[in-house]
Design an enzyme around this catalytic site. Structure first.
Site, short mmCIF file in Angstrom:
data_model
loop_
_atom_site.label_atom_id
_atom_site.label_comp_id
_atom_site.label_asym_id
_atom_site.label_seq_id
_atom_site.Cartn_x
_atom_site.Cartn_y
_atom_site.Cartn_z
N GLU A 192 -1.03 6.50 -1.20
CA GLU A 192 -2.41 6.86 -0.81
C GLU A 192 -2.36 8.09 0.07
O GLU A 192 -2.97 9.11 -0.22
CB GLU A 192 -3.07 5.71 -0.07
CG GLU A 192 -4.49 6.02 0.36
CD GLU A 192 -5.11 4.94 1.24
OE1 GLU A 192 -6.33 4.97 1.41
OE2 GLU A 192 -4.36 4.09 1.76
N HIS B 208 0.87 -1.18 0.00
CA HIS B 208 0.00 0.00 0.00
C HIS B 208 0.90 1.23 0.00
O HIS B 208 1.65 1.46 0.96
CB HIS B 208 -0.89 0.02 1.24
CG HIS B 208 -1.91 -1.07 1.26
ND1 HIS B 208 -3.25 -0.82 1.42
CD2 HIS B 208 -1.80 -2.41 1.13
CE1 HIS B 208 -3.91 -1.96 1.40
NE2 HIS B 208 -3.04 -2.95 1.22
#
Length: 301
Positions: A269, A266
Protein backbone atom coordinates in the site's frame (compact mmCIF):
# COMPACT_ATOMS: atom_id res chain seq x y z
CA UNK A 1 -4.24 2.92 -18.85
CA UNK A 2 -5.56 3.04 -15.28
CA UNK A 3 -4.14 0.45 -12.91
CA UNK A 4 -5.09 1.64 -9.41
CA UNK A 5 -7.63 4.48 -9.58
CA UNK A 6 -8.45 5.88 -6.15
CA UNK A 7 -10.50 9.08 -6.28
CA UNK A 8 -12.44 11.35 -8.65
CA UNK A 9 -13.04 15.09 -8.89
CA UNK A 10 -15.12 17.14 -11.33
CA UNK A 11 -13.55 20.22 -12.91
CA UNK A 12 -15.15 23.55 -13.75
CA UNK A 13 -15.69 22.64 -17.40
CA UNK A 14 -17.18 19.20 -16.80
CA UNK A 15 -13.93 17.30 -17.02
CA UNK A 16 -13.33 14.40 -14.62
CA UNK A 17 -9.98 13.95 -12.88
CA UNK A 18 -8.90 10.60 -11.47
CA UNK A 19 -5.86 9.78 -9.32
CA UNK A 20 -3.95 6.56 -9.95
CA UNK A 21 -1.88 5.69 -6.89
CA UNK A 22 0.12 2.86 -8.45
CA UNK A 23 1.19 4.86 -11.49
CA UNK A 24 1.85 8.08 -9.60
CA UNK A 25 -0.26 10.03 -12.09
CA UNK A 26 -3.48 11.96 -12.45
CA UNK A 27 -5.65 11.40 -15.52
CA UNK A 28 -8.43 13.49 -17.02
CA UNK A 29 -11.55 12.55 -18.97
CA UNK A 30 -12.68 15.60 -20.93
CA UNK A 31 -16.24 16.11 -22.18
CA UNK A 32 -16.76 14.18 -25.39
CA UNK A 33 -13.56 12.16 -25.02
CA UNK A 34 -13.70 8.36 -25.16
CA UNK A 35 -10.66 7.70 -23.00
CA UNK A 36 -8.75 9.27 -20.14
CA UNK A 37 -5.49 11.08 -20.81
CA UNK A 38 -2.57 11.64 -18.41
CA UNK A 39 -2.07 15.15 -17.08
CA UNK A 40 1.31 16.82 -17.40
CA UNK A 41 1.75 18.22 -13.92
CA UNK A 42 4.51 20.44 -12.65
CA UNK A 43 5.63 18.18 -9.83
CA UNK A 44 6.26 14.43 -9.58
CA UNK A 45 3.75 12.42 -7.56
CA UNK A 46 4.73 9.38 -5.55
CA UNK A 47 1.30 8.07 -4.58
CA UNK A 48 -1.63 10.33 -5.49
CA UNK A 49 -4.80 9.39 -3.64
CA UNK A 50 -7.32 12.02 -2.54
CA UNK A 51 -8.20 14.64 -5.14
CA UNK A 52 -10.41 17.74 -5.30
CA UNK A 53 -11.01 20.71 -7.57
CA UNK A 54 -11.27 24.36 -6.55
CA UNK A 55 -13.57 26.08 -9.08
CA UNK A 56 -12.82 29.51 -7.66
CA UNK A 57 -9.06 29.38 -8.10
CA UNK A 58 -9.39 26.81 -10.91
CA UNK A 59 -6.86 24.61 -9.20
CA UNK A 60 -6.53 20.86 -8.91
CA UNK A 61 -5.67 19.67 -5.40
CA UNK A 62 -3.94 16.32 -4.98
CA UNK A 63 -2.98 14.37 -1.87
CA UNK A 64 0.38 12.61 -2.25
CA UNK A 65 0.17 9.94 0.43
CA UNK A 66 3.72 8.60 0.28
CA UNK A 67 5.18 12.12 0.24
CA UNK A 68 2.97 13.26 3.17
CA UNK A 69 2.00 16.37 1.20
CA UNK A 70 -0.85 18.09 -0.61
CA UNK A 71 -0.15 19.77 -3.96
CA UNK A 72 -2.06 22.60 -5.62
CA UNK A 73 -1.85 22.73 -9.43
CA UNK A 74 -2.88 25.63 -11.67
CA UNK A 75 -5.09 25.19 -14.71
CA UNK A 76 -2.03 24.84 -16.96
CA UNK A 77 -0.65 22.04 -14.77
CA UNK A 78 2.06 24.14 -13.13
CA UNK A 79 2.62 23.72 -9.42
CA UNK A 80 1.09 26.56 -7.40
CA UNK A 81 2.00 25.29 -3.94
CA UNK A 82 2.84 22.25 -1.87
CA UNK A 83 2.01 21.96 1.81
CA UNK A 84 2.84 19.54 4.56
CA UNK A 85 5.63 17.26 5.63
CA UNK A 86 5.79 14.10 7.65
CA UNK A 87 4.98 14.68 11.31
CA UNK A 88 2.21 14.91 13.88
CA UNK A 89 2.00 18.66 14.31
CA UNK A 90 -0.66 20.98 12.96
CA UNK A 91 -0.48 20.98 9.16
CA UNK A 92 1.82 17.96 9.17
CA UNK A 93 0.74 14.56 7.89
CA UNK A 94 1.46 10.89 8.37
CA UNK A 95 0.19 9.19 5.21
CA UNK A 96 -2.76 11.46 4.34
CA UNK A 97 -5.31 9.82 2.06
CA UNK A 98 -8.82 11.13 1.42
CA UNK A 99 -9.67 14.72 0.55
CA UNK A 100 -12.97 16.60 0.45
CA UNK A 101 -13.55 20.23 -0.51
CA UNK A 102 -16.56 21.79 1.22
CA UNK A 103 -18.80 24.39 -0.39
CA UNK A 104 -17.07 27.14 1.62
CA UNK A 105 -13.71 26.08 0.17
CA UNK A 106 -12.38 24.42 3.28
CA UNK A 107 -10.39 21.24 2.75
CA UNK A 108 -10.89 18.16 4.89
CA UNK A 109 -8.08 15.59 4.73
CA UNK A 110 -7.80 12.27 6.53
CA UNK A 111 -4.42 12.00 8.26
CA UNK A 112 -4.34 8.22 8.46
CA UNK A 113 -1.48 7.23 10.75
CA UNK A 114 -2.00 10.24 12.99
CA UNK A 115 -5.51 8.85 13.52
CA UNK A 116 -7.26 12.13 12.80
CA UNK A 117 -8.49 14.42 10.08
CA UNK A 118 -7.44 18.02 9.55
CA UNK A 119 -9.34 21.02 8.25
CA UNK A 120 -7.47 23.50 6.05
CA UNK A 121 -8.47 26.79 4.49
CA UNK A 122 -8.74 27.03 0.67
CA UNK A 123 -5.03 27.88 0.43
CA UNK A 124 -4.03 24.93 2.61
CA UNK A 125 -3.40 26.74 5.88
CA UNK A 126 -4.21 24.71 8.99
CA UNK A 127 -7.49 25.55 10.75
CA UNK A 128 -8.31 22.68 13.10
CA UNK A 129 -8.10 18.96 13.66
CA UNK A 130 -10.23 16.18 15.03
CA UNK A 131 -8.55 13.03 16.21
CA UNK A 132 -8.24 10.31 18.77
CA UNK A 133 -11.37 8.57 17.54
CA UNK A 134 -10.38 5.56 19.62
CA UNK A 135 -11.15 7.59 22.74
CA UNK A 136 -14.77 6.64 22.10
CA UNK A 137 -13.84 3.17 23.39
CA UNK A 138 -13.80 4.16 27.03
CA UNK A 139 -15.68 1.28 28.64
CA UNK A 140 -16.55 -2.36 28.24
CA UNK A 141 -20.14 -1.46 27.42
CA UNK A 142 -19.10 0.81 24.56
CA UNK A 143 -16.64 -1.69 23.09
CA UNK A 144 -19.23 -4.46 23.22
CA UNK A 145 -21.85 -2.18 21.69
CA UNK A 146 -19.63 -1.22 18.75
CA UNK A 147 -18.78 -4.87 18.06
CA UNK A 148 -22.40 -5.98 18.39
CA UNK A 149 -23.75 -3.23 16.14
CA UNK A 150 -21.12 -3.85 13.46
CA UNK A 151 -22.56 -7.33 13.03
CA UNK A 152 -26.17 -6.20 13.29
CA UNK A 153 -25.67 -3.50 10.65
CA UNK A 154 -24.15 -6.04 8.29
CA UNK A 155 -26.99 -8.49 8.91
CA UNK A 156 -29.58 -5.80 8.19
CA UNK A 157 -27.73 -5.10 4.92
CA UNK A 158 -28.30 -8.76 4.00
CA UNK A 159 -24.65 -9.74 4.44
CA UNK A 160 -24.49 -13.51 4.90
CA UNK A 161 -20.82 -13.97 5.72
CA UNK A 162 -18.50 -11.45 7.37
CA UNK A 163 -14.90 -11.57 8.53
CA UNK A 164 -14.39 -8.82 11.07
CA UNK A 165 -10.87 -7.60 11.83
CA UNK A 166 -10.06 -6.01 15.18
CA UNK A 167 -6.90 -4.92 16.98
CA UNK A 168 -7.15 -5.80 20.70
CA UNK A 169 -4.26 -3.58 21.77
CA UNK A 170 -5.70 -0.51 20.05
CA UNK A 171 -8.90 -0.91 22.03
CA UNK A 172 -7.18 -1.90 25.26
CA UNK A 173 -4.62 0.87 25.61
CA UNK A 174 -7.18 3.70 25.69
CA UNK A 175 -7.94 2.83 29.33
CA UNK A 176 -5.10 0.38 29.96
CA UNK A 177 -7.41 -2.61 29.89
CA UNK A 178 -5.81 -6.06 29.64
CA UNK A 179 -5.71 -6.97 25.95
CA UNK A 180 -7.03 -10.44 26.65
CA UNK A 181 -10.12 -9.08 28.43
CA UNK A 182 -10.90 -6.66 25.61
CA UNK A 183 -10.64 -9.48 23.07
CA UNK A 184 -13.06 -11.52 25.16
CA UNK A 185 -15.54 -8.63 25.16
CA UNK A 186 -15.38 -8.24 21.39
CA UNK A 187 -15.69 -11.95 20.67
CA UNK A 188 -18.58 -12.33 23.10
CA UNK A 189 -20.46 -9.38 21.59
CA UNK A 190 -19.96 -10.66 18.05
CA UNK A 191 -21.21 -14.12 18.95
CA UNK A 192 -24.21 -12.65 20.78
CA UNK A 193 -25.08 -10.67 17.66
CA UNK A 194 -24.93 -13.85 15.59
CA UNK A 195 -27.32 -15.53 18.00
CA UNK A 196 -29.74 -12.62 17.71
CA UNK A 197 -29.38 -12.42 13.92
CA UNK A 198 -28.87 -16.01 12.73
CA UNK A 199 -28.90 -15.08 9.04
CA UNK A 200 -25.28 -13.91 9.27
CA UNK A 201 -22.13 -15.91 9.97
CA UNK A 202 -19.18 -13.97 11.38
CA UNK A 203 -15.55 -14.95 11.77
CA UNK A 204 -12.85 -12.85 13.41
CA UNK A 205 -9.31 -11.81 12.46
CA UNK A 206 -7.03 -10.63 15.25
CA UNK A 207 -4.71 -7.86 14.09
CA UNK A 208 -1.45 -6.43 15.41
CA UNK A 209 0.52 -3.36 14.33
CA UNK A 210 4.05 -3.25 12.93
CA UNK A 211 5.06 -0.22 14.97
CA UNK A 212 4.40 -1.96 18.27
CA UNK A 213 6.82 -4.25 20.05
CA UNK A 214 6.88 -7.91 19.03
CA UNK A 215 5.77 -8.80 22.55
CA UNK A 216 2.42 -7.15 21.78
CA UNK A 217 2.10 -9.28 18.67
CA UNK A 218 2.92 -12.38 20.72
CA UNK A 219 0.04 -11.63 23.06
CA UNK A 220 -2.28 -10.92 20.14
CA UNK A 221 -1.37 -14.24 18.54
CA UNK A 222 -2.03 -16.05 21.83
CA UNK A 223 -5.47 -14.41 21.91
CA UNK A 224 -6.14 -15.58 18.36
CA UNK A 225 -5.08 -19.18 18.98
CA UNK A 226 -6.88 -19.42 22.32
CA UNK A 227 -10.13 -18.27 20.71
CA UNK A 228 -10.18 -20.33 17.53
CA UNK A 229 -13.09 -22.34 18.93
CA UNK A 230 -15.02 -19.07 19.34
CA UNK A 231 -14.71 -17.95 15.74
CA UNK A 232 -11.21 -16.54 15.29
CA UNK A 233 -9.89 -17.69 11.91
CA UNK A 234 -7.03 -15.34 11.09
CA UNK A 235 -4.01 -13.36 12.25
CA UNK A 236 -3.19 -10.02 10.63
CA UNK A 237 -0.25 -7.60 10.43
CA UNK A 238 -1.17 -3.96 9.76
CA UNK A 239 0.38 -0.51 10.07
CA UNK A 240 3.21 1.51 8.58
CA UNK A 241 5.05 -0.84 6.21
CA UNK A 242 7.27 1.97 4.90
CA UNK A 243 9.09 2.39 8.19
CA UNK A 244 8.48 -0.88 10.05
CA UNK A 245 9.54 -4.05 8.21
CA UNK A 246 7.76 -7.36 8.67
CA UNK A 247 10.91 -9.37 9.45
CA UNK A 248 10.52 -9.30 13.28
CA UNK A 249 7.15 -11.04 12.92
CA UNK A 250 8.16 -13.99 10.73
CA UNK A 251 8.31 -16.57 13.52
CA UNK A 252 4.95 -15.48 14.88
CA UNK A 253 3.31 -15.94 11.51
CA UNK A 254 4.90 -19.36 11.16
CA UNK A 255 3.37 -20.28 14.52
CA UNK A 256 0.03 -18.84 13.41
CA UNK A 257 0.02 -20.97 10.29
CA UNK A 258 0.99 -24.09 12.24
CA UNK A 259 -1.93 -23.48 14.60
CA UNK A 260 -4.34 -23.46 11.66
CA UNK A 261 -5.02 -19.74 11.36
CA UNK A 262 -5.11 -17.89 8.07
CA UNK A 263 -2.38 -15.26 7.71
CA UNK A 264 -3.19 -11.87 6.23
CA UNK A 265 -0.73 -8.99 5.84
CA UNK A 266 -1.17 -5.37 4.83
CA UNK A 267 1.49 -4.86 2.17
CA UNK A 268 2.09 -2.99 -1.05
CA UNK A 269 0.00 0.00 0.00
CA UNK A 270 2.71 2.44 1.07
CA UNK A 271 5.68 0.18 0.43
CA UNK A 272 6.86 -1.61 -2.69
CA UNK A 273 5.75 -4.77 -4.47
CA UNK A 274 8.68 -6.51 -2.77
CA UNK A 275 6.78 -6.18 0.51
CA UNK A 276 4.00 -8.26 -1.01
CA UNK A 277 6.46 -10.94 -2.09
CA UNK A 278 7.96 -10.99 1.41
CA UNK A 279 4.53 -11.29 3.03
CA UNK A 280 3.68 -14.31 0.90
CA UNK A 281 7.02 -16.11 0.94
CA UNK A 282 8.23 -15.34 4.47
CA UNK A 283 5.08 -14.73 6.49
CA UNK A 284 2.95 -17.27 4.65
CA UNK A 285 0.23 -14.75 3.85
CA UNK A 286 -2.74 -16.21 2.01
CA UNK A 287 -4.41 -12.81 1.82
CA UNK A 288 -2.90 -9.39 1.14
CA UNK A 289 -4.46 -6.19 2.40
CA UNK A 290 -4.41 -3.37 -0.19
CA UNK A 291 -1.57 -4.66 -2.38
CA UNK A 292 -1.91 -1.91 -5.02
CA UNK A 293 1.85 -1.76 -5.63
CA UNK A 294 1.75 -5.29 -7.07
CA UNK A 295 1.16 -3.60 -10.44
CA UNK A 296 4.77 -2.40 -10.33
CA UNK A 297 6.22 -5.92 -10.57
CA UNK A 298 4.80 -8.46 -13.01
CA UNK A 299 6.70 -11.30 -11.33
CA UNK A 300 5.07 -10.60 -7.99
CA UNK A 301 1.71 -10.30 -9.72
Amino acid sequence: PLSSPVALARGADGEIYVSDSAQGRVYVLRPGAKAVAPLDLGAPLRQPTGIAYDPVARRLIVVDTAAHQIHFFNADGSLAASIGRRGSGDGEFNFPTLLWRASDGRLYVTDSLNFRFQILDPQGAFLSKFGNLRKFFLSRDVIELFAYEAVVDAALDNVRYLELRFTPMALAKVQNYPMEEVADWVIGAVNKAQEDYPTIQVKLIVSTNRHEDVSVAQRALAVAIDNMSRGVVGFDLAGDEANYPAAPFVKLFQKSREAGLGNTVHAGEWGTAENIRYAIEELGATRIGHGVKVMEDSQVL
